[in-house]
Design an enzyme around this catalytic site. Structure first.
Site, PDB file in Angstrom:
ATOM      1  N   SER A 187       0.798  -1.224   0.000  1.00  0.00           N
ATOM      2  CA  SER A 187       0.000   0.000   0.000  1.00  0.00           C
ATOM      3  C   SER A 187       0.828   1.270   0.000  1.00  0.00           C
ATOM      4  O   SER A 187       0.369   2.303  -0.465  1.00  0.00           O
ATOM      5  CB  SER A 187      -0.935   0.003   1.205  1.00  0.00           C
ATOM      6  OG  SER A 187      -0.212  -0.180   2.400  1.00  0.00           O
ATOM      7  N   HIS A 215      -5.463  -3.828  -1.810  1.00  0.00           N
ATOM      8  CA  HIS A 215      -5.257  -2.766  -2.810  1.00  0.00           C
ATOM      9  C   HIS A 215      -5.258  -3.320  -4.230  1.00  0.00           C
ATOM     10  O   HIS A 215      -4.914  -2.607  -5.171  1.00  0.00           O
ATOM     11  CB  HIS A 215      -3.948  -2.015  -2.541  1.00  0.00           C
ATOM     12  CG  HIS A 215      -4.050  -1.086  -1.379  1.00  0.00           C
ATOM     13  ND1 HIS A 215      -4.554   0.197  -1.469  1.00  0.00           N
ATOM     14  CD2 HIS A 215      -3.750  -1.273  -0.069  1.00  0.00           C
ATOM     15  CE1 HIS A 215      -4.533   0.764  -0.285  1.00  0.00           C
ATOM     16  NE2 HIS A 215      -4.053  -0.097   0.590  1.00  0.00           N
ATOM     17  N   LYS A 246     -12.353  -0.437   0.111  1.00  0.00           N
ATOM     18  CA  LYS A 246     -11.558   0.337  -0.852  1.00  0.00           C
ATOM     19  C   LYS A 246     -12.289   0.328  -2.209  1.00  0.00           C
ATOM     20  O   LYS A 246     -13.285   1.013  -2.355  1.00  0.00           O
ATOM     21  CB  LYS A 246     -10.126  -0.206  -0.924  1.00  0.00           C
ATOM     22  CG  LYS A 246      -9.413  -0.169   0.450  1.00  0.00           C
ATOM     23  CD  LYS A 246      -7.938  -0.445   0.337  1.00  0.00           C
ATOM     24  CE  LYS A 246      -7.288  -0.734   1.692  1.00  0.00           C
ATOM     25  NZ  LYS A 246      -7.348   0.338   2.675  1.00  0.00           N
TER      26      LYS A 246
END
Ligand SMILES: Cc1ncc(COP(=O)(O)O)c(C=O)c1O
Length: 399
Positions: A187, A215, A246
């Site tokens: 990340s 991610h 996310k």
């Protein structure tokens, strides 16, 4: 008289302010998107969120949450095994498993909880877990907890160093289960784990591979199925953990995707499942709608990739030297924490919100501003941000 705890923390807080490392929270007064309304600042361009696909305020995702609120009410009112499991949880978990390519999945209140549950529940004192040096804090803390709970052995391998990992696995022949854990996309760096090599290495040592794809889910691969799709190895990773907070709507929640037996065992034994409520139905429904949106709209992933390439190329053209990579995480290293926070403040003054990160989130001396690109950004958004980068970059003599 102030209490002892206040006495302990107050001088440190003052020190953070003196050193320029104090984090001031910015308050948003509109949904997450390419541009947001920030209290005291007006409209700013966000280059700092994990809303990679722009689904946080997508109409079908928001509508699904509202419908679930009407259908299921506000909350679960219990932990899963008592009476807090809803049909929407089952549907969401089937969708998560389908997306990342595993036989089953189990949702958690966060990916943090998911990463905490895996080693602490699945390992024993006969086992070993080996972690990439730059893994996310939730993996690190999950391992610390697992060590305390299960007395498993722990080890760290140098970031992305397969030779180091190979040697550590070879030295652990006596261990019953050998678990290797890595971020899919790191990340703070934006680097992608070398998944095919990791799969080969784990196969050779009969080790279990765990990939945190927080991610990468919705981001990597032609259809957003994550790091495994990026490398053409869907179905070959033993355990995938990921977040619903996310790219997949950005609300909250996480999941462990694995074999049916592993998910069942986590249902039976994982402490964050047994002693904490399940995801609110509204969040579960919005997350599921995000997965369905992603499956129907792979062009969002393409748009994200195009925006990423454009922004990275333009930054390079301006004379910045972002860390190399191909993910929508584009860090520009500045050195000291105060320098990263100053650049972030100056950019915000220009209407561009990019967070500065320093120690202990990243190694000492490698503070950075981290740009995160979204499919929701228009070229106009990105160009306006680049104008601000040029101005501030020159002002700080970075370019
Ligand atoms: C790699 C990684 N894993 C896990 C998490 C935790 O995700 P969640 O917000 O769902 O707890 C994050 C969030 O920053 C992350 O970057």
């Amino acid at each position: 008289m102030t209490n002892p705890l206040d006495q302990r923390v107050a001088p440190e807080l003052e020190q953070f302010i003196r050193e320029g490392t104090y984090k001031r929270l910015n308050f948003l007064d509109s949904p997450q998107g390419a541009r947001v309304r920030m209290e005291g600042r007006g409209e700013v361009i966000i280059l700092s969120s994990n809303n990679y696909l722009g689904l946080a305020n997508e109409s079908s995702v928001v509508a699904a949450g509202k419908e679930a609120l009407d259908r299921f009410g506000a909350g679960t009112a219990s932990v899963r095994f008592i009476c807090g499991t809803f049909t929407i949880h089952r549907a969401l978990e089937a969708a998560c498993a389908r997306l990342v390519g595993t036989p089953a999945a189990l949702s958690f209140m966060s990916a943090w909880n998911a990463n905490e549950a895996v080693p602490g529940t699945l390992l024993t004192e006969h086992d070993l877990i080996i972690s990439d040096q730059l893994n996310h804090a939730s993996i690190i803390d999950g391992i610390r907890l697992a060590k305390a709970i299960t007395k498993c052995q722990t080890a760290v391998y140098q970031h992305g160093d397969l030779a180091d990992l190979d040697a550590k696995l070879a030295a652990a022949r006596d261990r019953r289960v050998k678990m290797v854990v890595t971020d899919g996309v790191f990340s703070m760096e934006g680097a992608i784990a070398k998944l095919p090599d990791l799969i080969e290495l784990c196969g050779r040592h009969q080790a279990v591979l765990v990939v945190d794809d927080s991610h990468a889910t919705g981001v990597l691969g032609n259809t957003g199925r994550g790091t495994a799709e990026h490398f053409g190895v869907v179905g070959e990773v033993d355990i995938i953990t990921s977040t619903l907070g996310k790219a997949l709507g950005g609300a909250a929640g996480g999941f462990v995707a694995a074999s049916a037996a592993v998910c069942d065992y986590l249902t039976q034994r994982a402490r964050p499942q047994l002693f904490s409520n399940a995801l609110p139905p509204t969040v579960a429904a919005s997350s599921m709608a995000s997965i369905e949106y992603l499956e129907a709209h792979p062009e969002r992933v393409t748009a994200l990739r195009d925006n990423t390439r454009y922004f990275r190329d333009q930054l390079l053209g301006l004379g910045f030297a972002p860390l190399p990579g191909e993910t929508p995480i584009i860090p520009v290293i500045l050195g000291e924490t105060a320098a990263a926070i100053r650049m972030s403040d100056l950019l915000l003054g220009e209407g561009v919100f990019v967070t500065g990160f320093g120690h202990p989130v990243v190694p000492q001396g490698q503070a950075r501003v981290r740009c995160q690109i979204s499919a929701a950004h228009t070229r106009e958004d990105l160009d306006q941000a680049l104008v601000a980068f040029r101005k501030i970059g020159r002002q700080l003599r970075l370019i």
